[in-house]
Design a protein around this motif. Sequence first.
Motif, PDB file in Angstrom:
ATOM      1  N   ILE A  81       1.031  -1.449  -0.493  1.00 51.99           N
ATOM      2  CA  ILE A  81       0.146   0.195  -0.011  1.00 51.99           C
ATOM      3  C   ILE A  81       0.687   0.801   0.201  1.00 51.99           C
ATOM      4  O   ILE A  81       1.613   0.958   0.862  1.00 51.99           O
ATOM      5  CB  ILE A  81      -0.601  -0.095   1.281  1.00 51.99           C
ATOM      6  N   PRO A  82       0.767   2.195  -0.646  1.00 51.05           N
ATOM      7  CA  PRO A  82       1.536   3.354  -1.427  1.00 51.05           C
ATOM      8  C   PRO A  82       0.927   4.462   0.365  1.00 51.05           C
ATOM      9  O   PRO A  82       0.410   4.453   0.554  1.00 51.05           O
ATOM     10  CB  PRO A  82       0.766   3.796  -2.103  1.00 51.05           C
ATOM     11  N   ILE A  83       2.315   4.969   1.220  1.00 43.16           N
ATOM     12  CA  ILE A  83       2.273   5.802   2.298  1.00 43.16           C
ATOM     13  C   ILE A  83       2.859   6.887   1.752  1.00 43.16           C
ATOM     14  O   ILE A  83       3.839   7.231   1.338  1.00 43.16           O
ATOM     15  CB  ILE A  83       3.208   4.874   3.395  1.00 43.16           C
ATOM     16  N   ILE A  84       1.736   7.836   2.480  1.00 45.22           N
ATOM     17  CA  ILE A  84       2.313   9.449   2.034  1.00 45.22           C
ATOM     18  C   ILE A  84       3.011   9.785   3.112  1.00 45.22           C
ATOM     19  O   ILE A  84       1.641   9.694   4.281  1.00 45.22           O
ATOM     20  CB  ILE A  84       1.246  10.168   1.310  1.00 45.22           C
ATOM     21  N   VAL A  85       3.586  10.614   4.092  1.00 52.05           N
ATOM     22  CA  VAL A  85       3.791  11.298   4.862  1.00 52.05           C
ATOM     23  C   VAL A  85       3.835  12.335   5.328  1.00 52.05           C
ATOM     24  O   VAL A  85       3.352  13.051   4.113  1.00 52.05           O
ATOM     25  CB  VAL A  85       6.124  11.015   5.611  1.00 52.05           C
ATOM     26  N   LEU A  86       3.114  12.288   6.402  1.00 51.85           N
ATOM     27  CA  LEU A  86       2.756  13.715   6.806  1.00 51.85           C
ATOM     28  C   LEU A  86       3.326  14.734   7.696  1.00 51.85           C
ATOM     29  O   LEU A  86       4.352  14.059   8.760  1.00 51.85           O
ATOM     30  CB  LEU A  86       1.510  13.843   7.653  1.00 51.85           C
ATOM     31  N   THR A  87       4.608  15.937   7.663  1.00 51.81           N
ATOM     32  CA  THR A  87       5.347  16.007   8.195  1.00 51.81           C
ATOM     33  C   THR A  87       5.092  17.912   8.451  1.00 51.81           C
ATOM     34  O   THR A  87       4.586  18.332   7.844  1.00 51.81           O
ATOM     35  CB  THR A  87       6.219  15.552   8.443  1.00 51.81           C
ATOM     36  N   GLY A  88       5.226  18.302   9.441  1.00 51.84           N
ATOM     37  CA  GLY A  88       5.830  19.587   9.466  1.00 51.84           C
ATOM     38  C   GLY A  88       7.100  20.012   8.565  1.00 51.84           C
ATOM     39  O   GLY A  88       7.762  20.118   8.399  1.00 51.84           O
ATOM     40  N   ILE A  89       7.302  21.670   9.003  1.00 51.78           N
ATOM     41  CA  ILE A  89       7.880  22.372   7.969  1.00 51.78           C
ATOM     42  C   ILE A  89       9.586  21.751   8.280  1.00 51.78           C
ATOM     43  O   ILE A  89      10.445  21.877   7.776  1.00 51.78           O
ATOM     44  CB  ILE A  89       8.111  23.417   7.441  1.00 51.78           C
ATOM     45  N   ASN A  90       9.001  21.602  10.168  1.00 50.68           N
ATOM     46  CA  ASN A  90      11.220  21.406  10.823  1.00 50.68           C
ATOM     47  C   ASN A  90      11.630  20.000  10.394  1.00 50.68           C
ATOM     48  O   ASN A  90      12.766  19.633  10.749  1.00 50.68           O
ATOM     49  CB  ASN A  90      11.403  22.138  11.899  1.00 50.68           C
ATOM     50  N   ASP A  91      10.952  18.785  10.084  1.00 48.92           N
ATOM     51  CA  ASP A  91      11.022  17.750   9.892  1.00 48.92           C
ATOM     52  C   ASP A  91      10.800  17.209   8.352  1.00 48.92           C
ATOM     53  O   ASP A  91      10.838  16.704   8.261  1.00 48.92           O
ATOM     54  CB  ASP A  91       9.818  16.526   9.686  1.00 48.92           C
ATOM     55  N   GLU A  92      11.285  18.175   7.633  1.00 50.49           N
ATOM     56  CA  GLU A  92      11.727  17.730   5.571  1.00 50.49           C
ATOM     57  C   GLU A  92      12.962  16.457   5.651  1.00 50.49           C
ATOM     58  O   GLU A  92      12.051  15.619   5.075  1.00 50.49           O
ATOM     59  CB  GLU A  92      11.734  18.780   5.459  1.00 50.49           C
ATOM     60  N   THR A  93      13.807  16.704   6.670  1.00 50.66           N
ATOM     61  CA  THR A  93      14.527  15.777   6.463  1.00 50.66           C
ATOM     62  C   THR A  93      14.486  14.442   6.951  1.00 50.66           C
ATOM     63  O   THR A  93      14.782  13.461   5.890  1.00 50.66           O
ATOM     64  CB  THR A  93      16.186  16.301   7.142  1.00 50.66           C
ATOM     65  N   ALA A  95      11.393  13.795   6.400  1.00 53.85           N
ATOM     66  CA  ALA A  95      10.264  13.092   5.517  1.00 53.85           C
ATOM     67  C   ALA A  95      11.476  11.942   4.329  1.00 53.85           C
ATOM     68  O   ALA A  95      10.772  11.368   3.806  1.00 53.85           O
ATOM     69  CB  ALA A  95       9.306  14.007   5.205  1.00 53.85           C
ATOM     70  N   LEU A  96      12.125  13.062   4.191  1.00 54.01           N
ATOM     71  CA  LEU A  96      13.192  12.394   2.858  1.00 54.01           C
ATOM     72  C   LEU A  96      13.884  11.538   3.138  1.00 54.01           C
ATOM     73  O   LEU A  96      14.060  10.220   2.442  1.00 54.01           O
ATOM     74  CB  LEU A  96      14.065  13.473   2.296  1.00 54.01           C
ATOM     75  N   ARG A  97      14.302  11.328   4.379  1.00 47.38           N
ATOM     76  CA  ARG A  97      14.517   9.715   4.690  1.00 47.38           C
ATOM     77  C   ARG A  97      13.314   8.349   4.579  1.00 47.38           C
ATOM     78  O   ARG A  97      14.377   7.476   4.589  1.00 47.38           O
ATOM     79  CB  ARG A  97      15.239   9.902   6.305  1.00 47.38           C
ATOM     80  N   ALA A  98      12.035   9.350   5.388  1.00 46.90           N
ATOM     81  CA  ALA A  98      10.856   7.920   4.865  1.00 46.90           C
ATOM     82  C   ALA A  98      11.216   7.474   3.276  1.00 46.90           C
ATOM     83  O   ALA A  98      10.475   6.689   2.854  1.00 46.90           O
ATOM     84  CB  ALA A  98       9.829   8.792   5.389  1.00 46.90           C
ATOM     85  N   MET A  99      11.196   8.485   3.060  1.00 47.06           N
ATOM     86  CA  MET A  99      11.133   8.503   0.678  1.00 47.06           C
ATOM     87  C   MET A  99      11.959   7.326   0.831  1.00 47.06           C
ATOM     88  O   MET A  99      12.071   6.896   0.016  1.00 47.06           O
ATOM     89  CB  MET A  99      11.703   9.891  -0.061  1.00 47.06           C
ATOM     90  N   GLN A 100      13.190   7.800   0.975  1.00 46.43           N
ATOM     91  CA  GLN A 100      14.798   6.612   0.715  1.00 46.43           C
ATOM     92  C   GLN A 100      13.878   5.226   1.810  1.00 46.43           C
ATOM     93  O   GLN A 100      14.560   3.841   0.946  1.00 46.43           O
ATOM     94  CB  GLN A 100      16.209   6.969   1.397  1.00 46.43           C
ATOM     95  N   GLU A 101      13.677   5.015   2.603  1.00 41.32           N
ATOM     96  CA  GLU A 101      13.311   3.993   2.911  1.00 41.32           C
ATOM     97  C   GLU A 101      11.499   2.676   1.952  1.00 41.32           C
ATOM     98  O   GLU A 101      11.226   2.437   2.689  1.00 41.32           O
ATOM     99  CB  GLU A 101      13.004   3.871   4.824  1.00 41.32           C
ATOM    100  N   GLY A 102      11.703   3.652   1.805  1.00 38.16           N
ATOM    101  CA  GLY A 102      10.104   3.431   0.742  1.00 38.16           C
ATOM    102  C   GLY A 102       8.681   4.032   0.566  1.00 38.16           C
ATOM    103  O   GLY A 102       7.436   4.042   0.259  1.00 38.16           O
ATOM    104  N   ALA A 103       8.728   5.592   1.033  1.00 33.63           N
ATOM    105  CA  ALA A 103       7.675   6.418   1.329  1.00 33.63           C
ATOM    106  C   ALA A 103       7.498   6.919  -0.200  1.00 33.63           C
ATOM    107  O   ALA A 103       8.178   7.262  -1.090  1.00 33.63           O
ATOM    108  CB  ALA A 103       7.668   7.575   2.033  1.00 33.63           C
ATOM    109  N   GLN A 104       6.059   6.788  -0.876  1.00 33.59           N
ATOM    110  CA  GLN A 104       5.734   6.896  -1.719  1.00 33.59           C
ATOM    111  C   GLN A 104       5.684   8.542  -2.426  1.00 33.59           C
ATOM    112  O   GLN A 104       6.449   9.006  -3.288  1.00 33.59           O
ATOM    113  CB  GLN A 104       4.471   6.683  -2.190  1.00 33.59           C
ATOM    114  N   ASP A 105       5.366   9.613  -1.220  1.00 26.35           N
ATOM    115  CA  ASP A 105       5.992  10.799  -0.938  1.00 26.35           C
ATOM    116  C   ASP A 105       5.774  11.772   0.170  1.00 26.35           C
ATOM    117  O   ASP A 105       5.637  10.344   0.963  1.00 26.35           O
ATOM    118  CB  ASP A 105       4.732  11.585  -2.144  1.00 26.35           C
ATOM    119  N   TYR A 106       6.097  12.504   0.566  1.00 27.56           N
ATOM    120  CA  TYR A 106       5.575  13.406   1.401  1.00 27.56           C
ATOM    121  C   TYR A 106       4.831  14.727   1.566  1.00 27.56           C
ATOM    122  O   TYR A 106       5.289  14.951   0.303  1.00 27.56           O
ATOM    123  CB  TYR A 106       7.111  13.459   2.863  1.00 27.56           C
TER     124      TYR A 106
END
Length: 762
Positions: A81-93, A95-106
């Motif tokens: 199942i595709p996972i889209i990560v929701l995060t604050g502005i200060n946690d964008e880094t 979110a990118l790590r989550a993308m590297q682990e397989g998240a579809q987007d943030y």
Amino acid sequence: MLRPSLKVLLIEDNPGDVFLLRELLADVSSFQFQLISAESLRNALNYIEKESFDVILLDLSLPDSQGLESFVKIRDRVPSIPIIVLTGINDETLALRAMQEGAQDYLLKGQVNGDLLVRCMRYAIERQLSEEALRHSEELFRVALKNSPIVVCTQDRELRYTWIYNGTVGFNNGDVLGKLDSDILNDEDCQRLQDIKQRVLNTGVGIREEVSITTDGEARYYDLTVEPLRNESHEVVGITCASIDISEQQAALRDRKLTEDKIHQQAALLDVATDAISVRDLENRILFWNKGAENIYGWQAEEVYQQNASEILYRETPPEVETALLTVISKGKWQGELHQITKNEQNILVESRWTLVCDRDGKPQSILTVDTDITEKKQLEYQFFRTQRLESIGTLASGIAHDLNNILTPILISAQMLPLRFPEVDERDMQMFEILEESAKRGAELVKQVLSFARGVEGKRISLQIRHLIRDINKILKETFPKSINLCVDIPSSLWMVSGDATQLHQVIMNLCVNARDAMPEGGMLSITGENVVIDENYVRMNLEAKVGAYTVITVTDTGSGIAAEIKERIFEPFFTTKELSKGTGLGLSTVIGIIKSHGGFITVYSEVGLGTTFKIYLPATEITELELEPDLKPLAGNGELILVVEDETYIQEMTKASLESQNYKTLIASDGIEAIALYAQHMAEISVVIMDMMLPLMDGITAIRTLKKINPQVNIIATSGLISNRKLADISSTGVKLFLPKPYTIKELLLNLQQALKNIE
């Protein structure tokens, strides 16, 4: 039109954010959304266990889980199942790590609107679907390669291995990655592969070739395909190789090639064979026809294929063929002799062997036949057996003739002496004396005919032109034969001469002409022709009696009744005749063959019932000059000379003694060779001539003659016998004896030989 529906799981602990996202999704007109919210990770996992979702919106900061831990736990539970990560502005880094682990987007909270949210979810779903399709394709690729003999690899421009997959063992990169072919293959194989791969690198054109690679001393064969590997700029940066192990196929191919070669060799051998080899199906249709069959029967293979064998080989199917078919079907094989015909209607005799051919299940499939032409062999066997039979009959006839001669000699001498002893008898008695003498002479002539068959009669030979002889015979035939018989004589002037006895050869031709006349009681054509023939080795192989050389051939042909096949082989036997009683002695043809053989020739017969008969007389051509014939001397009386008569037959002793003494000779009688030697030693000075029989008891005539020659080299001897072979005559001649008196002899013949012997003394 119904809008597409998406089921969304929102994992968010902030109620305000949940409300905002729900409102944003509600304003989207292109999709229907079913939104389910979970305020903690634990609740989310419970939902996931119970329901399926199209997309997950995940806040990385939850009451019971923080940061990447939340993502990893969800991803591991539902990786599809595709996972889209929701995060604050200060946690964008983060979110990118989550993308590297397989998240579809943030998405960044505070910057989300409806369209952005929908586009992000759509992209996530499409990306997830693409990745799943790719994974599915890769899985299909792996399944296709698994347990297959295919090896796929890539190499860079230096031909170092960068990736490899072996279907039998999977990925085994550690052994070959970074290596060259020279690191893992022998020099010869390496050089061959490098040449192929370098050509692909240089030309950019793929190559497919069959190569062999030796591993652990065993050569394996591969179907190798090498294609260029290009980058985004279409530059050749390496190669892709795919190889399939075809060793088993190659072995099978070699085995098939060997089998085909063997079949071709066997087929060639079948064509080399002189026998006729054919295969027919169970309906008697021809399936195979070798060169030998073409040569023997004259039919080409394409002419007889699928034809009925019986229609090709027989005018009418004989019962032997039906028997052969039944036997080969029931017993598996048959062998016998068959009379067949060739394409040009020639009759031949073959020795035929039939074998039943079955399939693997033992079901009869076809019949293999091997036919050997034995026509010539049978003809030679026939000639050989006929010659043997005639020789056996001749031996018997010779023995009988010898005894008859000994019996006829005293009868003939007595018949000639009776008129001299009783000159005063009346005319009737004198006629009886003449009948007695004539009957004895006829008996002697009959015996002479038997001897002519048995061993031939030498006679007196001259260089003879047959043309003159036939000219005289033609005159006789025209005067004596019925007018209903047309005579045709064709003798070329160039006919070669022969060495022969004119009287005997005259008798031969006359006998054949008389037989021809008797075969044409209603009339017909009788022809006599002559020709010159040179016989070669091929003809000699077909006729045992022939010899290589020049022959004068006389042919006597009639259009009469012909000779039946069952009696044809007996016509030369003495006393065999098809004529009525008292109309033939059966000695005519036996005399003919005896005379011909004594002349060094042979005779052939061709005859068919109702179509006439042809006799061909073959006489060796010669250049012998004519010999002088002895004049017909008149016997003279003796002057008291002493004659030693050596004879074991008492009657011949008495009649010879009486005949000689009646002509003023004196006689001594010896009954065997030993007695003759004793008497000669005692009366050598008085004995003028010795008359020596060749067949004596205790010591034969030849031995006795040689012994007398040792006593007196000048002894004068007349040899006599009722039966003597040419070899015996040669033996007699080797002793120096010049005169031979055959039995039965007349007083005149006895006195003339004695007169000649006494002349030699002078």
